[in-house]
Write a protein that holds these residues in place. Sequence first.
Motif, PDB file in Angstrom:
ATOM      1  N   ARG A  12      38.832  39.994  41.207  1.00 37.92           N
ATOM      2  CA  ARG A  12      37.468  39.911  40.672  1.00 37.92           C
ATOM      3  C   ARG A  12      36.626  38.940  41.490  1.00 37.92           C
ATOM      4  NH1 ARG A  12      40.698  41.588  36.643  1.00 37.92           N
ATOM      5  NH2 ARG A  12      39.815  42.730  34.869  1.00 37.92           N
ATOM      6  N   ASP A  65      46.498  36.339  39.194  1.00 37.86           N
ATOM      7  CA  ASP A  65      46.608  37.652  39.829  1.00 37.86           C
ATOM      8  C   ASP A  65      45.460  38.574  39.409  1.00 37.86           C
ATOM      9  OD1 ASP A  65      48.890  36.840  41.079  1.00 37.86           O
ATOM     10  OD2 ASP A  65      50.268  37.836  39.710  1.00 37.86           O
ATOM     11  N   LEU A  66      45.002  38.418  38.175  1.00 33.46           N
ATOM     12  CA  LEU A  66      43.868  39.215  37.715  1.00 33.46           C
ATOM     13  C   LEU A  66      42.542  38.607  38.160  1.00 33.46           C
ATOM     14  CD1 LEU A  66      45.054  39.994  34.054  1.00 33.46           C
ATOM     15  CD2 LEU A  66      45.128  41.514  36.038  1.00 33.46           C
ATOM     16  N   ALA A 115      34.240  44.491  34.854  1.00 33.10           N
ATOM     17  CA  ALA A 115      34.999  44.209  36.065  1.00 33.10           C
ATOM     18  C   ALA A 115      34.601  45.112  37.227  1.00 33.10           C
ATOM     19  CB  ALA A 115      36.493  44.355  35.798  1.00 33.10           C
ATOM     20  N   LEU A 132      39.669  34.135  33.333  1.00 37.22           N
ATOM     21  CA  LEU A 132      41.065  34.501  33.565  1.00 37.22           C
ATOM     22  C   LEU A 132      41.831  33.337  34.182  1.00 37.22           C
ATOM     23  CD1 LEU A 132      40.494  38.111  34.912  1.00 37.22           C
ATOM     24  CD2 LEU A 132      41.747  37.536  32.825  1.00 37.22           C
ATOM     25  N   GLN A 167      45.772  33.297  34.680  1.00 31.74           N
ATOM     26  CA  GLN A 167      45.992  34.697  35.051  1.00 31.74           C
ATOM     27  C   GLN A 167      45.391  34.925  36.444  1.00 31.74           C
ATOM     28  OE1 GLN A 167      44.231  36.355  31.294  1.00 31.74           O
ATOM     29  NE2 GLN A 167      46.216  37.377  31.108  1.00 31.74           N
ATOM     30  N   ASP A 172      34.006  36.259  34.720  1.00 29.41           N
ATOM     31  CA  ASP A 172      35.218  36.897  34.212  1.00 29.41           C
ATOM     32  C   ASP A 172      36.453  36.315  34.909  1.00 29.41           C
ATOM     33  OD1 ASP A 172      36.560  38.710  32.577  1.00 29.41           O
ATOM     34  OD2 ASP A 172      36.474  40.318  34.053  1.00 29.41           O
ATOM     35  N   ALA A 173      36.364  36.172  36.230  1.00 27.98           N
ATOM     36  CA  ALA A 173      37.479  35.614  36.994  1.00 27.98           C
ATOM     37  C   ALA A 173      37.762  34.174  36.571  1.00 27.98           C
ATOM     38  CB  ALA A 173      37.168  35.675  38.485  1.00 27.98           C
TER      39      ALA A 173
END
Length: 293
Positions: free
Chosen positions: A65, A60-61, A26, A53, A58, A49-50
């Motif tokens: 990213r 917000d996470l 990240a 998620l 997810q 990765d984003a």
Amino acid sequence: MPKRIPLFSLLVVLGLWSVQPAFGQALIPYTLQLDAKELEQQGLNLAQDAAQLARFQQYDLALPRAQLATRLAPQSYQTWFLLGSLYLQAKEVDKAINALQQARTLKPDDAGILFALGSGHFQQAKYQEAVTALQSGLKIKPDVPEALFDLGNAYYRMQRYQEAIAQYQKAVAKEKKFWPAINNIGLVMYEMGNVEGALRQWRSAVAIDKDAAEPQLAMAVALYAKGDREQGVLLGETAIRLDNRYADVDFLKENLWGDRLIAETQKFLQIPRIQETIAQSEPPSEQTQNAPE
């Protein structure tokens, strides 16, 4: 099933990474000295990765990213497309439009970007701009039911009713079980004064999905208004138990219910039995939940 959520564009952009593994990296350790190519790869890894998620909602996470990914890989249309789609999901529409415009600059003929822009302009209530973007995307990729549906919604908001119905019908021709498009044909017909035609559409939508609350409530209101009160109330009780959000007039307006149907619905929701059903379907208050036994 709320009909104005920007999920379609997000699903499209997630597919950009569907055949690649996700990377968990990240952040870039500050001690590394990376060249431009390595930085770009780090940005693409972050975007992967984003995207993963976002698949698990997810957001917000995923959003920070994706923001960093555009800084590390600013020449990648995928990172901007992902960021714009996540902003749409977060209802930060102006930021979404800016990111999607950047994606379009890098890849002008991508239908998915144009469809996402159409969704964004729709949320801004810029319906003609939404139509233009969606039509441009459909010229590139003409067989996308969701985009045809969005185009129908834009025409509906502009009160271009026949054009709206035509686009909804095209969407259903591509996907027979696309009940929101059938439902919306009913909404348009009701605003045009064709109550029986609207009821036929709503019955067809329920035949596809018996748990679809929206067409059941629309039918309930229409039946009650035309004098079939007991059947209307029974259907209304069923619809509200399925999804009590449809007892909220603002929620109905967000889902494109027109003025005529809204006026009848406001009267319908005041019926004592319907009021009782709404009260029973609401979750217990925090005070009740925390009360000692």
